[in-house]
Design a protein around this motif. Structure first.
Motif, PDB file in Angstrom:
ATOM      1  N   ASP A 190       0.861  -1.188   0.000  1.00 10.33           N
ATOM      2  CA  ASP A 190       0.000   0.000   0.000  1.00 10.33           C
ATOM      3  C   ASP A 190       0.899   1.241   0.000  1.00 10.33           C
ATOM      4  O   ASP A 190       2.109   1.137   0.204  1.00 10.33           O
TER       5      ASP A 190
ATOM      6  N   ASN B  47      -4.538  -6.282  11.171  1.00 16.22           N
ATOM      7  CA  ASN B  47      -5.886  -5.860  10.799  1.00 16.22           C
ATOM      8  C   ASN B  47      -6.691  -7.134  10.628  1.00 16.22           C
ATOM      9  O   ASN B  47      -6.151  -8.165  10.217  1.00 16.22           O
TER      10      ASN B  47
ATOM     11  N   LYS C 131       0.646   4.760   2.007  1.00 15.62           N
ATOM     12  CA  LYS C 131      -0.204   5.413   3.006  1.00 15.62           C
ATOM     13  C   LYS C 131      -0.168   6.937   2.937  1.00 15.62           C
ATOM     14  O   LYS C 131      -1.127   7.607   3.295  1.00 15.62           O
TER      15      LYS C 131
ATOM     16  N   ARG D 111      -9.292  -7.814   8.646  1.00 17.96           N
ATOM     17  CA  ARG D 111     -10.115  -7.652   7.436  1.00 17.96           C
ATOM     18  C   ARG D 111      -9.173  -7.466   6.279  1.00 17.96           C
ATOM     19  O   ARG D 111      -7.966  -7.354   6.463  1.00 17.96           O
TER      20      ARG D 111
ATOM     21  N   GLY E  75      -5.918   6.586   4.314  1.00 21.82           N
ATOM     22  CA  GLY E  75      -6.332   5.180   4.365  1.00 21.82           C
ATOM     23  C   GLY E  75      -5.572   4.329   3.365  1.00 21.82           C
ATOM     24  O   GLY E  75      -5.580   3.105   3.444  1.00 21.82           O
TER      25      GLY E  75
ATOM     26  N   PHE F  23      -4.789  -9.514   8.090  1.00 27.23           N
ATOM     27  CA  PHE F  23      -3.938  -8.694   7.208  1.00 27.23           C
ATOM     28  C   PHE F  23      -2.882  -8.083   8.120  1.00 27.23           C
ATOM     29  O   PHE F  23      -3.186  -7.302   9.002  1.00 27.23           O
TER      30      PHE F  23
ATOM     31  N   GLY G  19      -7.273  -5.302   3.495  1.00 32.27           N
ATOM     32  CA  GLY G  19      -6.853  -3.916   3.350  1.00 32.27           C
ATOM     33  C   GLY G  19      -7.611  -3.259   2.210  1.00 32.27           C
ATOM     34  O   GLY G  19      -8.061  -3.919   1.277  1.00 32.27           O
ATOM     35  N   ASP G  20      -7.735  -1.955   2.294  1.00 34.10           N
ATOM     36  CA  ASP G  20      -8.349  -1.181   1.230  1.00 34.10           C
ATOM     37  C   ASP G  20      -7.386  -0.041   0.936  1.00 34.10           C
ATOM     38  O   ASP G  20      -7.172   0.799   1.810  1.00 34.10           O
ATOM     39  N   PRO G  21      -6.672  -0.030  -0.179  1.00 29.82           N
ATOM     40  CA  PRO G  21      -6.970  -0.653  -1.484  1.00 29.82           C
ATOM     41  C   PRO G  21      -6.264  -1.981  -1.798  1.00 29.82           C
ATOM     42  O   PRO G  21      -6.352  -2.442  -2.940  1.00 29.82           O
ATOM     43  N   GLU G  22      -5.629  -2.630  -0.826  1.00 34.93           N
ATOM     44  CA  GLU G  22      -4.969  -3.908  -1.153  1.00 34.93           C
ATOM     45  C   GLU G  22      -5.957  -4.915  -1.737  1.00 34.93           C
ATOM     46  O   GLU G  22      -5.629  -5.693  -2.630  1.00 34.93           O
TER      47      GLU G  22
HETATM   48  N1  GLY Z   1      -4.731   0.065   3.277  1.00 25.98           N
HETATM   49  C1  GLY Z   1      -4.516  -0.082   4.654  1.00 25.98           C
HETATM   50  C2  GLY Z   1      -5.683  -0.502   5.415  1.00 25.98           C
HETATM   51  O1  GLY Z   1      -6.670  -0.952   4.870  1.00 25.98           O
HETATM   52  O2  GLY Z   1      -5.625  -0.449   6.640  1.00 25.98           O
END
Ligand code: GLY
Ligand code: AMP
Length: 422
Positions: free
Chosen positions: A211, A284, A213, A286, A225, A268, A288-291
């Motif tokens: 990612d 994490n 950041k 869940r 994010g 994650f 990742g977003d945008p992973e």
């Molecule tokens: N891209 C990092 C997150 O979802 O925490």
């Protein structure tokens, strides 16, 4: 046909819904966004309204609920669904503490011998401040609880660290989440995102990703994010991956089982590779977003069956394959993000962008206003492309991103720089 409810409204949830629909599932999203309606049925139910989500899942009689964001997981949505006899992909509220409390996760890493930065815990702002003033070196200040990605201050100076302590502990910008802070040593190295499907001590790794950041090119500016991601990152060599599995994934899952809170879902792990060795920055609970967008673009196989098997603890049958050799996604954000931003600006060019070879535009902060797509959040769209190489995926993603317009659009031009040759 499998019926699946995806909980959430971001680019991650659009990518999951898109992939589930491609695999032939009937997909529902709650609450969804301006793009999810094209691949699923949107339901206006807040992601964090546990009772309403359970009621919706029951009413739809879904075979599986996939919970996207952390807040409903920490709030116990998966427990409530289990009580109602509904299969759900994601950890219980207890297991979600791996993300819900940075102090809990740090103490678990410490007890399990998982490599991570040295740390101290404070519940008194004066003591925290004195520690930072005496340290004479850069430190990282973290709010204990969930703070929508804003509770971490990477401080170069004692004054910056103290400003972070003020925000978190004295001004209580994140409420109770800032009652305690973690103060960590600063690590330096490339960051990677490592996702594993887990059930107890059994696990199946997904492809690694990276990612970006910071808001600006060259990794400068405020933390966000995530402004873009790609997969696979070259710094995750076979050796690094073996170390992540043996030193991080396995002891973490074992410790969770031993505490009586086995982890099920996707873990994650945010890591820094320091001199070739992994150090955990955070867990994490869940995708990742945008992973997730970058991973879903490469994922081959049946996602609905994969997530259902993981939800039921039947990981032995799961063997994810990665089709395209590379993927890369670029986030288009609103003017002012990650601070406050305007909403309701007209978005054009999404169809044109989707028409480029290998490109899929996942929507995040969007909504339909009548016939028109408008901005409705900080991160608006995730333009995602696959390719034979990171360079090819980057060229395609940027060509498509430049076909999309909305006033004040922000994007990074250097996503994937650590892997790009061109
Ligand atoms: N891209 C990092 C997150 O979802 O925490
Ligand atoms: P976290 O939410 O804990 O992953 O922290 C957010 C971001 O802060 C990470 O992605 C890193 O860029 C940075 N960060 C967190 N912990 C450290 C650390 N110990 N040293 C250097 N940077 C860090």
């Amino acid at each position: 046909m499998m019926k699946v409810l995806v909980v959430g409204s971001g680019g991650r949830e659009h990518a999951l819904a898109w992939r589930l629909q491609r695999d032939g599932a009937e997909v529902h999203v709650a609450p969804g966004n301006g793009g999810t309606g094209a691949v699923a049925t949107n339901h206006a139910v807040s992601a964090t309204d546990v009772d309403a989500q359970v009621a919706l899942a029951k009413e739809l009689a879904v075979d599986l609920v996939v919970v996207g964001p952390e807040a409903p997981l920490v709030a116990g949505l998966v427990d409530a669904l289990a009580d109602a006899g509904i299969a759900a992909f994601g950890p219980t509220g207890e297991a979600a503490r791996l993300e819900g409390s940075k102090i809990f996760s740090k103490e678990l890493m410490d007890a399990a011998g998982v490599p991570t930065a040295g740390f101290r815990i404070f519940d008194d702002p004066d003591a925290a401040e004195a520690y930072c003033r005496d340290a004479g070196r850069p430190l990282v200040v973290k709010a204990d609880g969930l703070a929508a990605g804003k509770g971490v201050i990477v401080a170069k100076t004692a004054d910056e660290a103290v400003a972070g302590i003020d925000t978190i502990m004295r001004e209580k910008a994140f409420g109770d989440a800032g009652a305690r802070v973690l103060i960590e040593e600063t690590l330096v190295g490339p960051e990677v995102s490592y996702h594993v499907l887990c059930s107890g001590e059994a696990y199946v790794p997904l492809a690694a990703a990276q990612d970006h950041k910071r808001l600006g090119d060259g990794d400068v500016g405020p933390n966000t994010g995530g402004m873009g991601a790609y997969s696979p990152p070259p710094m995750v060599t076979a050796e690094v991956e073996a170390a992540i599995r043996a030193q991080v994934v396995e002891p973490t899952l074992k410790a969770m089982v031993e505490r009586g809170t086995p982890f099920r879902g996707v873990l994650f792990i945010g890591l820094m590779v320091v001199d070739g060795a992994p150090q955990v920055l955070e867990y994490n609970v869940r995708f990742g977003d945008p992973e997730c967008e970058a991973l879903m673009a490469r994922f081959e196989g049946n996602l609905a069956e994969t997530l259902l098997a993981a939800a039921k603890g039947e990981l032995a049958s799961v063997d994810p394959q990665w089709g395209a050799p590379a993927s890369l996604c670029v986030v288009l954000a609103s003017e002012g993000y990650p601070g406050s931003y305007p909403k309701g600006r007209a978005i054009t060019g999404v169809d044109a962008a989707n028409a480029f070879e290998g490109v899929t535009v996942f929507q995040a902060g969007t909504r339909m206003e009548g016939e028109h797509l408008v901005t409705a959040g900080g991160r608006v769209l995730t333009v995602t492309a696959v390719g034979a190489s990171i360079d090819e995926a980057a060229a395609r993603a940027y060509e498509a991103a430049d076909a999309i317009h909305f006033e004040g659009r922000q994007l990074r031009r250097d996503i994937g720089w650590q892997a790009r040759k061109g």
